[in-house]
Every structure is written in structure tokens, then in C-alpha cells.
Design a protein around this motif. Structure first.
Motif: not given
Length: 188
Positions: A81-86, A88-89, A92
Motif C-alpha cells: 500500500k505504501y509503495k502504491y501511494e508513493m 501515485r504521489k 500527481e
């Protein structure tokens, strides 16, 4: 060196180049780390073994999020989940950045007034889009004898676009051409 040593060296090298950006679980070699729990609360400074034990009990990963801090900061989170968020950021941030292109307008020393107006309108469109404009005055053959007499062409061109642009770099001779850079005026 024997083949076994080389084999272990390549495994070591691969392991730390493949996951060089973030250390997780057993890759964390620090004696003491500051631990942040899964809910965001501070659990305090403890040994990395104790932090791993807490992460395993919660069935999550221990991820080093701030390696340069003293002591390093680790967070108990789901690594996927952490890797996915990074990622995505990062996407953006790429969406929001604007790349400024440099467009070129070429002139010659014996350009007519109508041609100059056409080139100025083209440059105006580039400047209104936010791009920089490189204005090049090319000299061929015997035109090189009249370089200083032709500098007024670039000055006139910059004057035609004075309402939408500012001179970024003034006219300068480079080889067989004189170049000037215009940038969009920020006051608009």
C-alpha cells in the motif's frame, strides 16, 4: 576468489541495488530506530528487533521512511500500500509540472516588413502559450560584412513583442548567426 564468494557477492549487490530506495523488514540493520505505529502514534525509540516483532504481530511490514534522521524513523505499515501511494504521489507531481519549450524563429538580414510581422505573430503565439522564443538572425556569405548594421532587426523584433515578452538574453553573436532569447512577460 572462488565461485561461491562471487555468487554471494552478486546476491548482496543485487539485493541492495534492487531495493535501494526503501529498506523493509530484515533489510533494516540499525541498532535503534524511532517507530511510528500503524495508526500514526509514536511508539518511541527501540531496537530494530523489537520493532520487527511488533510489526510481525500486527501482520504488517516495518518500513524505513526517514533513513537520514537520528535515529532513523521506521513505520509499521503495509509495504504494498505504501509503495502504491508513493507511485501515485509521484504521478500527481508530474501532472502539475509544466515543461517550458524553446521555440525558434529564424530571420535573415534582408527580411521585409510583412515577413517580420508574420514571424512576430508566430512568436507571439509561442509566448502566450508560455514557451521561450529563440530569435536567430542568420548570416550567409557576404552578409557577414554587415553584422553590426543588422542588429537593429533583432531590436525591432523585440520591440514588436514588448507587450507580451521580455528579453531573457540579449542579442549575441554565435558563429554565423546572432541569437536573442525572449520569455513571456509575467506581469500579464
Amino acid at each position: 576468489m572462488d565461485s561461491l564468494t562471487i555468487h554471494f557477492f552478486y546476491i548482496y549487490l543485487w539485493r541492495y541495488t534492487a531495493i535501494s530506495e526503501v529498506f523493509i523488514n530484515e533489510q533494516i540493520r540499525d541498532k535503534e530506530v524511532r517507530v511510528i505505529g500503524q495508526d500514526g502514534e509514536q511508539l518511541g525509540i527501540m531496537s530494530s528487533k523489537d520493532a520487527m516483532k511488533i510489526a510481525r504481530e500486527a501482520e504488517l511490514d516495518l518500513v524505513k521512511v526517514a533513513p537520514n534522521a537520528k535515529p532513523p524513523v521506521c513505520k509499521i505499515i503495509d509495504y504494498g500500500k505504501y509503495k502504491y501511494e508513493m507511485v501515485r504521489k509521484e504521478k500527481e507531481a508530474k501532472k502539475k509540472q509544466r515543461v517550458i519549450d524553446v521555440k525558434e524563429v529564424r530571420l535573415s538580414p534582408n527580411i521585409e516588413a510583412n515577413d517580420m510581422a508574420t514571424k512576430a505573430n508566430m512568436a507571439r503565439k509561442f509566448l502566450l502559450k508560455g514557451d521561450r522564443v529563440k530569435v536567430t538572425l542568420r548570416f550567409r556569405g557576404r552578409e557577414m560584412a554587415h553584422v553590426q548594421a543588422s542588429k537593429h532587426i533583432l531590436d525591432d523584433f523585440a520591440e514588436m513583442l514588448a507587450d507580451v515578452s521580455v528579453i531573457d538574453k540579449p542579442a549575441k553573436m554565435e558563429g554565423r548567426s546572432m541569437q536573442m532569447f525572449l520569455a513571456a512577460d509575467k506581469k500579464q
